[in-house]
Write an enzyme that holds these catalytic residues in place. Structure first.
Site, PDB file in Angstrom:
ATOM      1  N   LYS A  51       0.847  -1.199   0.000  1.00 60.62           N
ATOM      2  CA  LYS A  51       0.000   0.000   0.000  1.00 60.62           C
ATOM      3  C   LYS A  51       0.884   1.251   0.000  1.00 60.62           C
ATOM      4  O   LYS A  51       1.825   1.354   0.798  1.00 60.62           O
ATOM      5  CB  LYS A  51      -0.897   0.014   1.235  1.00 60.62           C
TER       6      LYS A  51
HETATM    7  C1  E4P Z   1      -8.255   0.744   3.879  1.00 56.56           C
HETATM    8  O1  E4P Z   1      -7.437   0.145   3.258  1.00 56.56           O
HETATM    9  C2  E4P Z   1      -8.018   1.419   5.161  1.00 56.56           C
HETATM   10  O2  E4P Z   1      -7.210   0.567   5.942  1.00 56.56           O
HETATM   11  C3  E4P Z   1      -9.270   1.638   5.967  1.00 56.56           C
HETATM   12  O3  E4P Z   1     -10.407   1.214   5.254  1.00 56.56           O
HETATM   13  C4  E4P Z   1      -9.409   2.978   6.580  1.00 56.56           C
HETATM   14  O4  E4P Z   1     -10.620   3.014   7.300  1.00 56.56           O
HETATM   15  P1  E4P Z   1     -10.963   4.149   8.369  1.00 56.56           P
HETATM   16  O5  E4P Z   1     -11.252   5.417   7.626  1.00 56.56           O
HETATM   17  O6  E4P Z   1     -12.176   3.642   9.076  1.00 56.56           O
HETATM   18  O7  E4P Z   1      -9.768   4.284   9.261  1.00 56.56           O
END
Ligand code: E4P
Length: 223
Positions: free
Chosen positions: A84
């Site tokens: 990522k």
């Molecule tokens: C996605 O890859 C992220 O890890 C995640 O969905 C972020 O979610 P949040 O906005 O609830 O922290």
């Protein structure tokens, strides 16, 4: 649409994968930090052993060269790791270099169609629009997912759209209707998706009717 678990908690992944519905896992630095005392590499390796599909682990560096070095290290841990990378100029530079090396990336913290388009052109395998965080600031997060899906379809871009930052089961339904390839959900949302009060009432009634007719006590499902 595939469903990924959005967590770094190994126990949640262990439970979720038993249902046979989990196609992958997404983590981020905040999710990893929540698992106090866990060793990052050990946790990711354990997750990779539980899940056949992609397991996303995020880089923390800010400049392109360091992102690439970090990504190469992460990708060497297991064949199903997807790296990522935040969508920044350095992130795009790193993603395009990694694409040339066939290292899969998930371009994250996506809040606009333009960011998604640039990610796809850089060779990202996945792009993650953050629905809940847009909703939090009064914008329609799911319409971003639908717009990205439409643009990728129109230009036949192979990058898959991961509806991320999903907070409740309705988000998951809306992501499916918007055409997202993947919805990544917290474990709590996964469990909310399976439960329905009428299913529980129905199981109870079947068991009671059976018991009245045949006098046998049967196990009450629903857990
Ligand atoms: C996605 O890859 C992220 O890890 C995640 O969905 C972020 O979610 P949040 O906005 O609830 O922290």
């Amino acid at each position: 649409m595939r469903i990924f678990l959005d967590t770094a908690n190994v126990e949640e992944i262990r439970h979720g994968t038993r249902w046979g519905v989990i196609g992958g896992v997404t983590t981020n630095p905040s999710l990893v930090a929540k698992e106090e005392g866990a060793d990052f590499k050990q946790a990711i390796l354990e997750i990779c052993s539980l899940v056949d599909g992609p397991v996303c682990a995020e880089v923390l560096s800010g400049d392109a060269d360091s992102m690439v070095d970090e990504a190469r290290e992460l990708a060497s841990w297991a064949p199903n790791i997807v790296v990522k990378i935040p969508i920044t100029p350095s992130g795009l530079e790193a993603a395009s270099a990694l694409a040339r090396d066939n290292i899969k990336t998930n371009l994250t913290l996506c809040f606009s169609v333009n960011q998604a388009l640039l990610s796809a052109l850089a060779g990202a395998s996945y792009v993650s629009p953050f629905v809940g965080r847009l909703d939090d600031v009064g914008q329609d997060g799911m319409s971003l997912v639908a717009d990205i899906v439409e643009v990728f379809r129109r230009y036949q871009l192979p990058t898959q759209v991961v509806a991320a930052s999903l907070r409740h089961p309705m988000h998951c339904l809306a992501a499916a209707k918007a055409g997202a390839h993947i919805a990544t959900v917290p474990y709590k949302v996964l469990t909310q998706m399976v439960h329905h009060p009428l299913t529980d009432v129905g199981i109870q009634r079947f068991a009671e009717d059976w018991q009245k007719a045949f006098g046998l006590t049967v196990g009450l499902a629903g857990s």
